[in-house]
Scaffold this active site. Structure first.
Site, PDB file in Angstrom:
ATOM      1  N   ASN A   1       0.863  -1.178   0.000  1.00  0.00           N
ATOM      2  CA  ASN A   1       0.000   0.000   0.000  1.00  0.00           C
ATOM      3  C   ASN A   1       0.903   1.233   0.000  1.00  0.00           C
ATOM      4  OD1 ASN A   1      -1.857   2.004   0.500  1.00  0.00           O
ATOM      5  ND2 ASN A   1      -2.322   1.354   2.597  1.00  0.00           N
TER       6      ASN A   1
ATOM      7  N   LYS B   1       0.080   4.263  -0.277  1.00  0.00           N
ATOM      8  CA  LYS B   1      -0.592   5.430   0.315  1.00  0.00           C
ATOM      9  C   LYS B   1      -0.364   6.670  -0.547  1.00  0.00           C
ATOM     10  CE  LYS B   1      -0.043   3.295   4.786  1.00  0.00           C
ATOM     11  NZ  LYS B   1      -0.062   3.459   6.218  1.00  0.00           N
TER      12      LYS B   1
ATOM     13  N   HIS C   1      -9.507   0.787   4.742  1.00  0.00           N
ATOM     14  CA  HIS C   1      -8.251   1.022   5.465  1.00  0.00           C
ATOM     15  C   HIS C   1      -8.528   1.948   6.654  1.00  0.00           C
ATOM     16  CE1 HIS C   1      -4.217   2.341   6.421  1.00  0.00           C
ATOM     17  NE2 HIS C   1      -3.785   1.277   5.770  1.00  0.00           N
TER      18      HIS C   1
ATOM     19  N   GLU D   1      -7.024   4.387   7.801  1.00  0.00           N
ATOM     20  CA  GLU D   1      -6.838   5.822   7.515  1.00  0.00           C
ATOM     21  C   GLU D   1      -8.074   6.388   6.808  1.00  0.00           C
ATOM     22  OE1 GLU D   1      -3.057   5.421   5.547  1.00  0.00           O
ATOM     23  OE2 GLU D   1      -2.165   4.834   7.457  1.00  0.00           O
TER      24      GLU D   1
ATOM     25  N   GLU E   1      -5.257  -5.196  10.552  1.00  0.00           N
ATOM     26  CA  GLU E   1      -4.239  -4.169  10.791  1.00  0.00           C
ATOM     27  C   GLU E   1      -4.524  -3.452  12.099  1.00  0.00           C
ATOM     28  OE1 GLU E   1      -2.347  -2.787   6.886  1.00  0.00           O
ATOM     29  OE2 GLU E   1      -4.259  -1.775   7.016  1.00  0.00           O
TER      30      GLU E   1
ATOM     31  N   GLY F   1       2.406   2.197  10.752  1.00  0.00           N
ATOM     32  CA  GLY F   1       3.317   3.330  10.593  1.00  0.00           C
ATOM     33  C   GLY F   1       3.981   3.766  11.882  1.00  0.00           C
TER      34      GLY F   1
ATOM     35  N   SER G   1       3.478  -2.184  10.399  1.00  0.00           N
ATOM     36  CA  SER G   1       4.940  -2.210  10.565  1.00  0.00           C
ATOM     37  C   SER G   1       5.555  -3.578  10.271  1.00  0.00           C
ATOM     38  CB  SER G   1       5.325  -1.708  11.954  1.00  0.00           C
ATOM     39  OG  SER G   1       4.862  -0.381  12.124  1.00  0.00           O
TER      40      SER G   1
HETATM   41  C1  PEP Z   1      -0.806   0.006   6.144  1.00  0.00           C
HETATM   42  O1  PEP Z   1      -1.152   1.131   6.325  1.00  0.00           O
HETATM   43  O2  PEP Z   1      -1.508  -0.744   5.435  1.00  0.00           O
HETATM   44  C2  PEP Z   1       0.413  -0.457   6.813  1.00  0.00           C
HETATM   45  C3  PEP Z   1       0.477  -1.701   7.190  1.00  0.00           C
HETATM   46  O3  PEP Z   1       1.395   0.473   7.036  1.00  0.00           O
HETATM   47  P1  PEP Z   1       2.851   0.207   7.720  1.00  0.00           P
HETATM   48  O4  PEP Z   1       3.396  -1.056   7.127  1.00  0.00           O
HETATM   49  O5  PEP Z   1       3.657   1.415   7.326  1.00  0.00           O
HETATM   50  O6  PEP Z   1       2.608   0.100   9.173  1.00  0.00           O
END
Ligand code: PEP
Length: 251
Positions: free
Chosen positions: A9, A11, A96, A98, A168, A174, A214
């Site tokens: 992703n 973003k 997601h 976000e 997630e 992040g 992460s």
């Molecule tokens: C995401 O937003 O889908 C995600 C997993 O981000 P990160 O790997 O940066 O935590």
């Protein structure tokens, strides 16, 4: 046998030129990847057409990060599922955290989006996950069950075969904090049991459930070794082709 998937992703990162370079690097480095894992990249909308060209003939599939909850018409700034298909997307990410948190994406809206995506023959990476407060209050199982039930229980078992769930934990996205393999496995198994309760064991067994938050080359192996973790939705580490491919090679 369910599919293992590593999806990136991107973003709101990269210019079109940078995205194209990243896509080409992912394609080049994915050539010796085994058959046991499929790769997906989800660039911003503006990049889709040119990234699709770069992915042609490769094993990497193209995903959007979102789609409109309407089919077409006077919805300024929105991108429809038909537009995504015409740009050669075969997936879209939906729900997601976000989008839920910053853009008011509700379960009701997500039902409409999933409906449209499936009708257009797009596969869906459907995201669920609790925030830190919910985890600390011990409510993570309830939160995730509700997110799955409110949206996915509106679909048939057959439709579910085009849906991948991404768990997630918002507190791990992040932040550099990762759920431990035990925490992730525990909730992945729980999500699978929620799917099984409604749709039966076979549908649940065939469901790909990704971990996101992460995930990086240094922790992917331990996470992917868990019996109910079938890959990852990768944010930050997907912006470096080497890291993204190293994660995919962790199976
Ligand atoms: C995401 O937003 O889908 C995600 C997993 O981000 P990160 O790997 O940066 O935590």
């Amino acid at each position: 046998m369910r599919k293992n998937i590593v999806a990136g992703n991107w973003k709101m990162n990269t210019t079109v030129a940078e995205g194209l370079e990243l896509a080409k690097a992912v394609v080049a480095q994915s050539k010796d990847l085994g058959e046991n894992v499929s790769l997906v990249v989800a660039p911003p909308f503006t990049h889709l057409v040119s990234v699709a060209e770069a992915l042609k003939g490769s094993k990497v599939s193209l995903s959007a990060q979102n789609c409109a909850d309407k089919a077409s018409g006077a919805y300024t700034g929105e991108v429809s599922v038909d537009m995504l298909v015409s740009a050669n997307c075969t997936y879209t990410i939906l729900g997601h955290s976000e989008r839920r948190e910053y853009y008011g994406e509700t379960d009701a809206k997500l039902v409409e989006k999933v409906k449209l995506a499936l009708a257009a023959n797009l596969s869906v990476i459907f995201c669920v996950g609790e925030n830190l407060e919910q985890r600390e209050a011990g409510k993570h199982f309830d939160v995730v069950k509700e997110q799955v039930a409110n949206v996915l229980f509106n679909f048939t078992a057959e439709e579910l075969s085009k849906i991948v769930i991404a768990y997630e934990p918002v507190w791990a996205i992040g932040t550099g904090k990762t759920a431990t393999a035990e925490q992730a496995q525990e909730i992945h198994a729980f999500i699978r049991s929620v799917v099984a309760e409604k749709f039966g064991a076979e549908v649940a067994d065939n469901m790909t459930i990704l971990y996101g938050g992460s995930c990086k080359p240094s922790n992917a192996k331990e996470l992917f070794a868990c019996p109910d973790i079938d890959g990852g939705l990768i944010g930050g580490a997907a912006l470096k082709a080497e890291d993204f491919i190293a994660i995919a090679k962790s199976f």
